[in-house]
Design an enzyme around this catalytic site. Sequence first.
Site, mmCIF file in Angstrom:
data_model
loop_
_atom_site.group_PDB
_atom_site.id
_atom_site.type_symbol
_atom_site.label_atom_id
_atom_site.label_comp_id
_atom_site.label_asym_id
_atom_site.label_seq_id
_atom_site.Cartn_x
_atom_site.Cartn_y
_atom_site.Cartn_z
ATOM 1 N N HIS B 284 10.847 9.041 -6.583
ATOM 2 C CA HIS B 284 11.105 7.927 -7.511
ATOM 3 C C HIS B 284 12.010 8.388 -8.651
ATOM 4 O O HIS B 284 11.636 8.326 -9.829
ATOM 5 C CB HIS B 284 9.762 7.423 -8.059
ATOM 6 N N PHE B 440 9.393 11.710 -12.007
ATOM 7 C CA PHE B 440 8.033 11.916 -12.500
ATOM 8 C C PHE B 440 6.965 11.555 -11.475
ATOM 9 O O PHE B 440 5.789 11.746 -11.747
ATOM 10 C CB PHE B 440 7.806 11.056 -13.759
ATOM 11 N N HIS B 441 7.380 11.015 -10.336
ATOM 12 C CA HIS B 441 6.386 10.455 -9.422
ATOM 13 C C HIS B 441 6.512 10.971 -7.999
ATOM 14 O O HIS B 441 6.791 10.198 -7.084
ATOM 15 C CB HIS B 441 6.519 8.919 -9.417
ATOM 16 N N PRO B 442 6.298 12.259 -7.771
ATOM 17 C CA PRO B 442 6.370 12.755 -6.388
ATOM 18 C C PRO B 442 5.165 12.252 -5.579
ATOM 19 O O PRO B 442 4.028 12.302 -6.066
ATOM 20 C CB PRO B 442 6.302 14.279 -6.564
ATOM 21 N N PRO B 485 2.753 5.678 -10.228
ATOM 22 C CA PRO B 485 1.711 5.707 -9.191
ATOM 23 C C PRO B 485 0.299 6.062 -9.639
ATOM 24 O O PRO B 485 -0.622 6.009 -8.816
ATOM 25 C CB PRO B 485 2.225 6.802 -8.244
#
Lengths: 152, 505
Positions: B284, B440-442, B485
């Site tokens: 993301h 920031f959203h793996p 997430p």
Amino acid sequence: MTSDSGTIFGGRKLVVLAATAEILIPEGGAIPYDSTDIDLQGFATQFIATGWQNRFGLVAALFVIEWLMPLLLARRPGRFSRLPADIRREVLQAMHHSKVYLLRGLLLLVNTVVQMAFYSDTRISEYIGYSNHNPGVNIVDQPQGATRVEQP
Amino acid sequence: MRTIDATEFTSSTKLDCEIVVVGSGAGGAPLAWSLAKAGWDVILIEEGSHFRTNDFSRRVWESTRTMYRDAGGTVSLGVPAIPIPLGRTWGGTTTINSGTCLRVPEFMFDKWNRDTSFQLGLQDLLPYYQMAEEIQNVEPVSDTLMGEGNRLFRAGAEKLGLRGKPLDRNTRDCKGSGLCAFGCPTGAKQAMGQTFLPQALEAGLRGYTGLRAVDVQVRGGRATGLVAHPLRQAGDLRINRSIKVKIQAKKVVLAMGSIYTPWFLLRNQLANASGEVGRNLSIHPAAKLLGVFNHDLFGWQGVPQAYLVDEFHEEGIVFEGAFIPPAALAFALPALGQELKSMMQDYNKIAGFGVMVSDSTRGKISAGFGGRPMITYNLNKEDTLRFRKGVAIGAQVYLEAGAREVISPIFGRERIRSTDEAKDILSMKLRPADLELIAFHPVGTCRMGSDRYRDVVRPDGRTWDIPGLYISDGSLLPGSPSVNPQLTIMALALRIADGLNAKRN
């Protein structure tokens, strides 16, 4: 200042870092502080203690700047740290505007360390009007950072 | 009840429990909470240190150095190289994130159900979303707390007729200190350390910090516990191999996040019969949009991430507020030397927003070397074009709001000074290497689903290959959720715990 692992950032690496920082944060201008007003060595020492990849990256970037960039970008043989300021400025600007992604990335890494060291200094951040104590917000001031947790 | 600092152990030790959870973030904390309250004997181990509200220093470097993995320098290798900041502290990344709590939109659940074997829909997760929202007091940001950069972006978006709304965040009595990403200094952010974890400790959870899991014990093909070592000292990177902590458990839950859970499995050659561990990485990615105005607006005051523009959500483009202290902003500006000093002198005239792309690019986690995972990710053409559109629109928004220029993440087009220049971006030839990104959203690296040949984890959280071994973190998601997430990770964790609790009963 030593790192957690006992390694101080010094010697040749510090000379190159300081020579780079002198251009990245020069004397005079809009803010009456420059790279000589901060503890660059202390900050870099802490930075390299944060992991071998950060240490490797910074040292590699400084090596490239010192030995390769003057010849490649300014057609001046010789060490970056021994060049006059105007030539050093030319080299770093060329890296900054280079179409070669890796060169921009290497300068960005060094610039990150230098700028973070500079603007972490509260004299400088307060000079530009920032306070990490937001007016009107009651935050208990702690003199030190992390504390260890007591055993039960 | 307190956590126990394992770095103070002086000798090897054996611990017994029913369930051991590794990681105290959005995947580990709610699960441990639910299990502890249901009466399970639970141990939770966390590699990072436990910082309480009064411990947060409010200083960028000190906070980054002590609470972010790699001092924020975790980077995916590829074109472009993308920093992926991760938390390494009690509460995981929730301690240092912006607090945004959003449900995955229905259209994304439909896409997952269509394209993958992820079987869950919004209705399946709804009770868990509601539970997590209630416990964390998720609420929309009020107008009075909204940072000025967000207000200006909102104003520009409204003039252009773009749909948006205040963001939902996990806060209680937020004071707008603007330090969410460095540990909330007032305790207002209801991250794991303020909510699930203290309640879990009260319910009997045993929490250990400064303890790193190194392997899962497998006997007869079943997970029976794990082996861990304390760090040499709190915050250290090195473990003390002379002290071994063996934790016997009936079930082991890995909740180390989308980078470290797959890395752990790959290093220890666990649970990878599908060959999918570490694959399918979605991050993301995001890019900055900085509006420079002619008046002081103090963008660092108030909530930095307060507003969302989701007009283009189904195209995979969203805009969310973002702002950072000077030490974290200066190197991101397109200038050096005296020119940078001049820009930073105008720090209080700068407003910040971010554009995020729900990526179709897929990266990978490999075992790597030197005790670190290797993250590889190369932005594809489709996502590059999404960023081109997002930057063009975002720049127009800030210009419409009165910015004299917009700092963009595009090499060669760093400073946009007119609507025409912003629109011109739509026709430029843009390469991935021209973009300066952060993520920031793996997610996605141990996918959950009903296909044992394509998924790593069953719909109930158990790995397909090893009975007794579970995963509960962002790696379960089949792809980018198109929103932040953490709430979905918590909801999945609560659902997994519910399944375990039902079996116990």
